[in-house]
Design an enzyme around this catalytic site. Structure first.
Site, PDB file in Angstrom:
ATOM      1  N   ARG A 220      -7.802  -0.031  16.898  1.00 11.00           N
ATOM      2  CA  ARG A 220      -8.286   0.119  15.545  1.00 11.00           C
ATOM      3  C   ARG A 220      -9.114  -1.121  15.250  1.00 11.00           C
ATOM      4  O   ARG A 220      -9.915  -1.523  16.074  1.00 11.00           O
ATOM      5  CB  ARG A 220      -7.118   0.349  14.560  1.00 11.00           C
ATOM      6  CG  ARG A 220      -7.517   1.192  13.351  1.00 11.00           C
ATOM      7  CD  ARG A 220      -6.369   1.450  12.386  1.00 11.00           C
ATOM      8  NE  ARG A 220      -5.941   0.233  11.692  1.00 11.00           N
ATOM      9  CZ  ARG A 220      -4.927   0.182  10.836  1.00 11.00           C
ATOM     10  NH1 ARG A 220      -4.232   1.275  10.579  1.00 11.00           N
ATOM     11  NH2 ARG A 220      -4.610  -0.947  10.241  1.00 11.00           N
TER      12      ARG A 220
ATOM     13  N   LYS B 183       0.824  -1.231   0.000  1.00 13.52           N
ATOM     14  CA  LYS B 183       0.000   0.000   0.000  1.00 13.52           C
ATOM     15  C   LYS B 183       0.848   1.267   0.000  1.00 13.52           C
ATOM     16  O   LYS B 183       0.405   2.292  -0.496  1.00 13.52           O
ATOM     17  CB  LYS B 183      -0.967  -0.014   1.178  1.00 13.52           C
ATOM     18  CG  LYS B 183      -0.312   0.161   2.527  1.00 13.52           C
ATOM     19  CD  LYS B 183      -1.297  -0.012   3.665  1.00 13.52           C
ATOM     20  CE  LYS B 183      -0.625   0.264   4.992  1.00 13.52           C
ATOM     21  NZ  LYS B 183      -1.314  -0.346   6.125  1.00 13.52           N
TER      22      LYS B 183
HETATM   23  C1  LIG Z   1      -0.404  -1.010   6.791  1.00 13.00           C
HETATM   24  C2  LIG Z   1      -0.677  -2.306   7.435  1.00 13.00           C
HETATM   25  C3  LIG Z   1       0.357  -3.242   7.578  1.00 13.00           C
HETATM   26  C4  LIG Z   1       1.782  -2.965   7.156  1.00 13.00           C
HETATM   27  O1  LIG Z   1       2.364  -1.954   7.942  1.00 13.00           O
HETATM   28  P1  LIG Z   1       3.906  -1.574   7.782  1.00 13.00           P
HETATM   29  O2  LIG Z   1       4.170  -0.666   8.924  1.00 13.00           O
HETATM   30  O3  LIG Z   1       4.051  -0.895   6.458  1.00 13.00           O
HETATM   31  O4  LIG Z   1       4.687  -2.829   7.841  1.00 13.00           O
HETATM   32  C5  LIG Z   1       0.036  -4.457   8.139  1.00 13.00           C
HETATM   33  N1  LIG Z   1      -1.227  -4.750   8.540  1.00 13.00           N
HETATM   34  C6  LIG Z   1      -2.238  -3.878   8.419  1.00 13.00           C
HETATM   35  C7  LIG Z   1      -3.579  -4.266   8.886  1.00 13.00           C
HETATM   36  C8  LIG Z   1      -1.999  -2.632   7.871  1.00 13.00           C
HETATM   37  O5  LIG Z   1      -3.012  -1.758   7.762  1.00 13.00           O
END
Ligand SMILES: *Cc1c(COP(=O)(O)O)cnc(C)c1O
Length: 352
Positions: free
Chosen positions: A131, A36
């Site tokens: 969250r 993402k």
């Molecule tokens: C964005 C996200 C991740 C990855 O986070 P990083 O800090 O980029 O490793 C993993 N799990 C969920 C649910 C996320 O929203």
């Protein structure tokens, strides 16, 4: 070459992914590579897959679609709980999704049946970051209902810490998840295929935990892309932190007083004025702004201080060094700036 541009070293991203995979696999953990932060860039996704990653994870269906259309072979995971209004596309584009609402899972099941598919469900458990996720007490009932729904398969459970509240994924939090997983396995007489423990904030836990329990997956984005864990934002040993270089061009370079002259109100973004008086300074204005990056999340690789930014101008104090107009300045990016640069149509992306 055009500026502003983001130069992307795919070899460094692949190195980071391979290195983290080796660390994780040594502990029985698989990595879902989170894309993402780079808008599901097919070039980067392909580099992840080449380095051994088998699950590509993204929060947005548009990004999953982009990677699928590029023909990248992987299991696709949606990591933001699905919108009720897009369930048909979730079933089409994601093999597995992270979930926290039973009505969404029911609709996923109906839609998957309609499409003749089986959609995999991971239930998120909320362990304190406040969250997404069910509170632990609500999990057994959700699992029970999932097991009765044709069209979906219970793939496992997961949690996400270190994001909204910034709660640390400690050994004790991970232990809690393992205990919950064990409880579910015993109560329902099944084996959970996936126990998904977290994100890049889990790097320190991964390194130091004597025992990872039942956790067998981490969803990792930032540590692969930027080489940093997200708890202290410290570089992870053995990883490149400079796979991405932002390049912008100097459009003005002059000595000026740093203190404003005149009655001071709000700035371009409606914030109270905040310029410090550092006397006369050598200033460079770059054709780069908040429409391209987040100015608070870039760091020039030359000796210079960022004085501030508006939508289209970044102002640097370059100390004793007068940069020529037309000079290109290179920057390190942090996650927020990477995200903005990847999203901005004004920033050219070049893959090296
Ligand atoms: C964005 C996200 C991740 C990855 O986070 P990083 O800090 O980029 O490793 C993993 N799990 C969920 C649910 C996320 O929203």
């Amino acid at each position: 070459m055009a500026t502003p541009r983001l130069e992307i070293r795919l070899d460094r991203i692949a190195h980071n992914a391979g290195h983290l995979l080796a660390l994780c696999r040594a502990r029985g953990i698989e990595i879902a590579g989170v894309t993402k932060g780079v808008c599901g860039s097919p070039e980067i996704a392909a580099a992840l897959v080449r380095s051994g990653i088998r699950v590509l994870a993204d929060s947005r269906l548009a990004n999953l679609q982009r990677m699928r259309q590029a023909g990248i072979a992987a299991q696709y995971m949606l990591i933001r709980p699905p919108k009720l209004s897009e369930i048909d596309q979730v079933v089409e584009l994601a093999d597995v999704s992270l979930n926290s609402e039973i009505q969404v899972v029911r609709k996923l099941a109906r839609e998957a049946e309609r499409q003749g598919r089986v959609h995999q469900v991971i239930w998120m458990v909320e362990l304190g970051d406040r969250r997404e996720g069910l509170l632990p007490d609500a999990l057994p009932a959700a699992v029970q209902q999932t097991l009765c729904l044709p069209g979906v398969k219970l793939a496992g459970i997961g949690t996400n810490l270190g994001c909204f509240a910034g709660v640390r994924p400690t050994a004790s939090k991970m232990g809690e998840l393992s205990v919950i997983a064990t409880g579910i396995q015993q109560h329902f007489g099944l084996r959970l295929q996936v126990v998904s423990g977290g994100n890049s904030a889990n790097c320190e836990w991964l390194r130091s935990a004597p025992d990872v329990g039942l956790i067998n997956q981490l969803r990792i984005g930032e540590a692969i892309l930027l080489g940093r864990e997200t708890w202290h934002h410290k570089p992870v040993p053995g990883l490149y932190t400079d796979a991405f270089t932002l390049v912008a061009e100097v459009i003005e370079s002059q000595r000026k007083p740093s203190a404003p002259d005149g009655e001071v109100g709000l700035d371009a973004f409606g914030r109270a004025a905040r310029l410090e008086d550092r006397g006369w300074s050598q200033r460079a204005i770059l054709a780069l702004g908040e429409e391209d990056i987040a100015a608070s999340a870039v760091q020039p690789r030359i000796q210079a201080d960022i004085l501030g930014a508006t939508s289209d101008h970044l102002v640097l104090d370059t100390g004793d060094c007068a940069l020529e107009v037309g000079t290109e300045v290179a920057f390190d990016v942090r996650y927020r700036a990477l995200l903005r640069a990847m999203t901005s149509p004004y920033v050219l992306k070049t893959y090296l």
